[in-house]
Design a protein around this motif. Sequence first.
Motif, PDB file in Angstrom:
ATOM      1  N   LEU A  36      52.732  -9.260  84.701  1.00 28.35           N
ATOM      2  CA  LEU A  36      53.192  -9.062  86.087  1.00 28.35           C
ATOM      3  C   LEU A  36      53.680 -10.395  86.666  1.00 28.35           C
ATOM      4  O   LEU A  36      54.694 -10.454  87.352  1.00 28.35           O
ATOM      5  CB  LEU A  36      52.061  -8.495  86.957  1.00 28.35           C
ATOM      6  N   ARG A  86      57.067  -5.586  95.186  1.00 30.03           N
ATOM      7  CA  ARG A  86      56.236  -4.603  94.470  1.00 30.03           C
ATOM      8  C   ARG A  86      55.301  -5.317  93.498  1.00 30.03           C
ATOM      9  O   ARG A  86      54.124  -4.992  93.396  1.00 30.03           O
ATOM     10  CB  ARG A  86      57.125  -3.637  93.669  1.00 30.03           C
ATOM     11  N   SER A 139      52.538  -7.005  95.325  1.00 28.95           N
ATOM     12  CA  SER A 139      51.501  -6.070  95.775  1.00 28.95           C
ATOM     13  C   SER A 139      50.587  -5.689  94.613  1.00 28.95           C
ATOM     14  O   SER A 139      49.372  -5.564  94.788  1.00 28.95           O
ATOM     15  CB  SER A 139      52.127  -4.835  96.440  1.00 28.95           C
ATOM     16  N   CYS A 140      51.149  -5.530  93.415  1.00 24.48           N
ATOM     17  CA  CYS A 140      50.326  -5.227  92.229  1.00 24.48           C
ATOM     18  C   CYS A 140      49.404  -6.400  91.927  1.00 24.48           C
ATOM     19  O   CYS A 140      48.205  -6.212  91.671  1.00 24.48           O
ATOM     20  CB  CYS A 140      51.205  -4.952  91.016  1.00 24.48           C
ATOM     21  N   ARG A 191      46.591  -6.642  94.485  1.00 22.93           N
ATOM     22  CA  ARG A 191      45.597  -5.577  94.298  1.00 22.93           C
ATOM     23  C   ARG A 191      44.712  -5.867  93.086  1.00 22.93           C
ATOM     24  O   ARG A 191      43.523  -5.579  93.090  1.00 22.93           O
ATOM     25  CB  ARG A 191      46.318  -4.232  94.135  1.00 22.93           C
ATOM     26  N   ALA A 222      50.360  -0.829  82.027  1.00 25.08           N
ATOM     27  CA  ALA A 222      49.676  -0.224  83.177  1.00 25.08           C
ATOM     28  C   ALA A 222      49.065   1.117  82.765  1.00 25.08           C
ATOM     29  O   ALA A 222      47.940   1.454  83.150  1.00 25.08           O
ATOM     30  CB  ALA A 222      50.651  -0.040  84.334  1.00 25.08           C
ATOM     31  N   ASP A 231      46.231   2.111  85.278  1.00 23.49           N
ATOM     32  CA  ASP A 231      46.652   1.655  86.606  1.00 23.49           C
ATOM     33  C   ASP A 231      47.920   2.427  87.028  1.00 23.49           C
ATOM     34  O   ASP A 231      49.041   1.982  86.808  1.00 23.49           O
ATOM     35  CB  ASP A 231      46.913   0.145  86.560  1.00 23.49           C
ATOM     36  N   GLU A 289      49.153   3.095  89.970  1.00 24.58           N
ATOM     37  CA  GLU A 289      49.972   2.529  91.046  1.00 24.58           C
ATOM     38  C   GLU A 289      50.970   1.502  90.496  1.00 24.58           C
ATOM     39  O   GLU A 289      52.146   1.516  90.846  1.00 24.58           O
ATOM     40  CB  GLU A 289      49.068   1.885  92.104  1.00 24.58           C
ATOM     41  N   THR A 290      50.457   0.624  89.628  1.00 21.61           N
ATOM     42  CA  THR A 290      51.361  -0.364  89.011  1.00 21.61           C
ATOM     43  C   THR A 290      52.432   0.350  88.192  1.00 21.61           C
ATOM     44  O   THR A 290      53.614  -0.003  88.253  1.00 21.61           O
ATOM     45  CB  THR A 290      50.553  -1.335  88.113  1.00 21.61           C
ATOM     46  N   ARG A 291      52.005   1.363  87.449  1.00 27.18           N
ATOM     47  CA  ARG A 291      52.980   2.110  86.631  1.00 27.18           C
ATOM     48  C   ARG A 291      54.071   2.720  87.513  1.00 27.18           C
ATOM     49  O   ARG A 291      55.267   2.592  87.222  1.00 27.18           O
ATOM     50  CB  ARG A 291      52.264   3.217  85.845  1.00 27.18           C
ATOM     51  N   CYS A 331      56.432   0.062  88.946  1.00 25.97           N
ATOM     52  CA  CYS A 331      57.302  -0.482  87.896  1.00 25.97           C
ATOM     53  C   CYS A 331      58.355   0.538  87.466  1.00 25.97           C
ATOM     54  O   CYS A 331      59.473   0.165  87.094  1.00 25.97           O
ATOM     55  CB  CYS A 331      56.474  -0.929  86.698  1.00 25.97           C
TER      56      CYS A 331
END
Length: 169
Positions: free
Chosen positions: A12, A56, A59-60, A63, A119, A124, A126-128, A131
């Motif tokens: 990331l 984005r 934010s990942c 988190r 992810a 994960d 949300e990350t997926r 992305c």
Amino acid sequence: MATNEEHLLDWLRDAHAMEQQAETMMTAMCERIENYPPVRDKLREHIAETRAQAQRLESCLARLGGDTSTLKDIAGRATAFGQGLGGMFVSDEIIKGALASFAFENMEIASYTILIAAADAVGDAETRDLCEQSLREEQAMAAWLAEHLPALTKKYLVRDEVMEEGGKR
Ligand SMILES: [Fe+2]
């Protein structure tokens, strides 16, 4: 040995540095383009997308407890700055820039494809999802460049043949 989560964090951060580099590179290109308005407009549009993509990733990272202000980011910016300057006095810089942009978009596509798989592997979602949004934008940009490269090349060749030095940009 790094855990899967550590790999994800690391990648990331790499992607974040890559997006910063993309923004610097495209901004430098935009300032130089005079005779190819559709390319300049598309770059401007993608610069805005690129900023959102970086956010984005931030934010990942936030988190997951990662930090975006790493040495890698700084190194990435320095490299991008050098590349921006490097293209300045080349007469076919629009072609070199288009080539570099197409290569860069495909690197971004690979990067997000890797992040999505990583992810997924750590569960994960949300990350997926974030992305996947960025991946779609990169694919659209790469497709636009692929579609416009032939016409851009021919336009450059015509200009180069008929115009004096000042008309090449
Ligand atoms: Fe991109």
